[in-house]
Design an enzyme around this catalytic site. Structure first.
Site, PDB file in Angstrom:
ATOM      1  N   LYS A 177      47.093  39.222  28.046  1.00  0.00           N
ATOM      2  CA  LYS A 177      46.647  37.840  27.780  1.00  0.00           C
ATOM      3  C   LYS A 177      45.305  37.865  27.073  1.00  0.00           C
ATOM      4  O   LYS A 177      44.559  38.855  27.142  1.00  0.00           O
ATOM      5  CB  LYS A 177      46.541  37.027  29.071  1.00  0.00           C
ATOM      6  CG  LYS A 177      45.518  37.532  30.110  1.00  0.00           C
ATOM      7  CD  LYS A 177      44.105  37.019  29.949  1.00  0.00           C
ATOM      8  CE  LYS A 177      43.175  37.623  30.989  1.00  0.00           C
ATOM      9  NZ  LYS A 177      41.794  37.707  30.683  1.00  0.00           N
ATOM     10  N   ASP A 183      44.675  36.758  38.776  1.00  0.00           N
ATOM     11  CA  ASP A 183      45.389  36.558  37.500  1.00  0.00           C
ATOM     12  C   ASP A 183      46.880  36.888  37.571  1.00  0.00           C
ATOM     13  O   ASP A 183      47.608  36.653  36.611  1.00  0.00           O
ATOM     14  CB  ASP A 183      44.779  37.464  36.405  1.00  0.00           C
ATOM     15  CG  ASP A 183      43.461  36.933  35.885  1.00  0.00           C
ATOM     16  OD1 ASP A 183      43.125  35.770  36.178  1.00  0.00           O
ATOM     17  OD2 ASP A 183      42.766  37.694  35.180  1.00  0.00           O
TER      18      ASP A 183
HETATM   19  P1  ATP Z   1      41.220  41.592  33.724  1.00  0.00           P
HETATM   20  O1  ATP Z   1      41.443  41.028  32.376  1.00  0.00           O
HETATM   21  O2  ATP Z   1      42.159  41.035  34.766  1.00  0.00           O
HETATM   22  O3  ATP Z   1      39.770  41.582  34.148  1.00  0.00           O
HETATM   23  P2  ATP Z   1      40.975  44.282  32.986  1.00  0.00           P
HETATM   24  O4  ATP Z   1      41.532  44.434  31.629  1.00  0.00           O
HETATM   25  O5  ATP Z   1      39.500  44.097  33.078  1.00  0.00           O
HETATM   26  O6  ATP Z   1      41.696  43.108  33.694  1.00  0.00           O
HETATM   27  P3  ATP Z   1      42.604  46.382  34.095  1.00  0.00           P
HETATM   28  O7  ATP Z   1      42.983  47.077  32.855  1.00  0.00           O
HETATM   29  O8  ATP Z   1      43.617  45.524  34.717  1.00  0.00           O
HETATM   30  O9  ATP Z   1      41.263  45.548  33.855  1.00  0.00           O
HETATM   31  O10 ATP Z   1      42.135  47.483  35.149  1.00  0.00           O
HETATM   32  C1  ATP Z   1      40.851  47.648  35.648  1.00  0.00           C
HETATM   33  C2  ATP Z   1      40.835  48.795  36.690  1.00  0.00           C
HETATM   34  O11 ATP Z   1      41.926  48.662  37.611  1.00  0.00           O
HETATM   35  C3  ATP Z   1      41.009  50.139  36.039  1.00  0.00           C
HETATM   36  O12 ATP Z   1      39.758  50.757  35.964  1.00  0.00           O
HETATM   37  C4  ATP Z   1      41.993  50.915  36.916  1.00  0.00           C
HETATM   38  O13 ATP Z   1      41.396  51.994  37.587  1.00  0.00           O
HETATM   39  C5  ATP Z   1      42.529  49.922  37.927  1.00  0.00           C
HETATM   40  N1  ATP Z   1      44.011  49.760  37.845  1.00  0.00           N
HETATM   41  C6  ATP Z   1      44.827  49.584  38.882  1.00  0.00           C
HETATM   42  N2  ATP Z   1      46.103  49.417  38.475  1.00  0.00           N
HETATM   43  C7  ATP Z   1      46.089  49.482  37.134  1.00  0.00           C
HETATM   44  C8  ATP Z   1      47.098  49.378  36.139  1.00  0.00           C
HETATM   45  N3  ATP Z   1      48.387  49.184  36.453  1.00  0.00           N
HETATM   46  N4  ATP Z   1      46.729  49.455  34.851  1.00  0.00           N
HETATM   47  C9  ATP Z   1      45.430  49.625  34.537  1.00  0.00           C
HETATM   48  N5  ATP Z   1      44.446  49.766  35.422  1.00  0.00           N
HETATM   49  C10 ATP Z   1      44.749  49.684  36.731  1.00  0.00           C
END
Ligand code: ATP
Length: 289
Positions: A8, A134
């Site tokens: 997203k 989310d």
């Molecule tokens: P958001 O936009 O919800 O803030 P994000 O892009 O900041 O998400 P994610 O990529 O979802 O962050 O992941 C952040 C942390 O979560 C990573 O550092 C990782 O260690 C942990 N994690 C747990 N499950 C997953 C997954 N399926 N994919 C990626 N990271 C994951």
């Protein structure tokens, strides 16, 4: 069974206040884009959950949101059979694109189908919020207003037609860092969320893009100038608006022409400012299978 976990972007992101329980109240306009991780799931002979991923730095144990989501449903329904999952990530990690949340959403949908649990989308979304604010949105997908901590959702009509360019610099920013760099009492520019909703209804891309703001942007841009450099580059190359998504550091640009966007893709790649450069389609709920 193969599922697509889509990323997203936030067309608008406002943080209203910090609640007594430490969570922040937000108001955001969410948009699903065609950039996705692939989750393959199947039953296996031995009980328990096994998970593998294509990235060594993403946990493949109970810390992974996919694992947590599958376990939540399997415990509740007392499923004795085993589950084997393979996650192939393309959505940048810790990038503000809800990659992990969307993977968890795919696990909810997949486990529900694979074991024929019969839960409705709403019933899945009720459970999903326990994994992350989310995750319910990632089950619903499309264009939506998210309020509360992000879990109070109002579906909106599809956003006006446009082309999205993604540019993620080679840094990772946690949501925690984004909040640490946000001075809530000194926010100067906020998105006009209600105005944007009107523009979405009127299918007015130009008016909508003028109202887009992400309150996390100034604080993080000061700390990581590359975010601003990518944003400015996209706007110089014809983006109606370029902005950081979520808690960053991914920047997206919205274009009104595919040609302009394609030219910007090539040019941005050449600069080396962004580690990931990707032209993503917009995903609408009406396309859902
Ligand atoms: P958001 O936009 O919800 O803030 P994000 O892009 O900041 O998400 P994610 O990529 O979802 O962050 O992941 C952040 C942390 O979560 C990573 O550092 C990782 O260690 C942990 N994690 C747990 N499950 C997953 C997954 N399926 N994919 C990626 N990271 C994951």
């Amino acid at each position: 069974m193969r599922l697509r976990a889509m990323a997203k972007i936030n067309l608008g992101l406002d943080v209203i206040r910090k609640r007594e329980d430490g969570y922040h109240e937000v108001r955001m306009i969410m948009q699903t884009i065609r950039m996705y991780d692939v989750l393959d799931i199947r039953k296996k002979q031995n009980p328990g959950i096994s998970l593998s991923t294509n990235l060594p730095y993403v946990p493949s144990d109970e810390r992974n949101l996919v694992y947590k989501a599958a376990k939540l449903l399997m415990d509740e329904f007392d499923i004795k059979e085993g589950l084997s999952m393979r996650l192939s990530k393309s959505i940048p990690v810790a990038a503000g694109m809800a990659g992990g949340s969307s993977d968890a959403a795919a696990a909810f949908v997949g486990v529900n189908r694979l074991f024929r649990l019969g839960l409705s989308q709403e019933e899945l979304m009720e459970r999903a919020v326990r994994i992350g604010a989310d995750v319910p949105y990632c089950i619903m997908r499309g264009t939506a207003l998210a309020e509360g901590i992000g879990e109070k959702l109002t579906p909106l009509s599809a956003m006006p037609e446009g082309y999205v360019l993604i540019g993620k610099p080679g840094i990772n920013v946690s949501t925690k860092t984004a909040y640490e760099n946000l001075k809530l009492d000194a926010v100067e520019k906020r998105p006009d969320i209600d105005g944007m909703i009107q523009d979405i209804q009127n299918k007015d891309l130009y008016s909508m893009t003028e109202k887009m703001v992400n309150v996390f942007e100034p604080g993080l841009m000061e700390k990581y100038p590359v975010i601003g450099e990518i944003r400015d580059f996209m706007e110089e190359r014809g983006a109606l608006k370029a902005m950081m998504s979520g808690s960053g550091p991914t920047v997206f640009g919205i274009f009104d022409s595919k040609e302009k966007m394609n030219a910007a893709v090539a040019a941005l790649r050449k600069t080396g400012l962004a580690k990931t450069v990707f032209a993503a389609g917009i995903y609408n709920r009406s396309e859902q299978q």
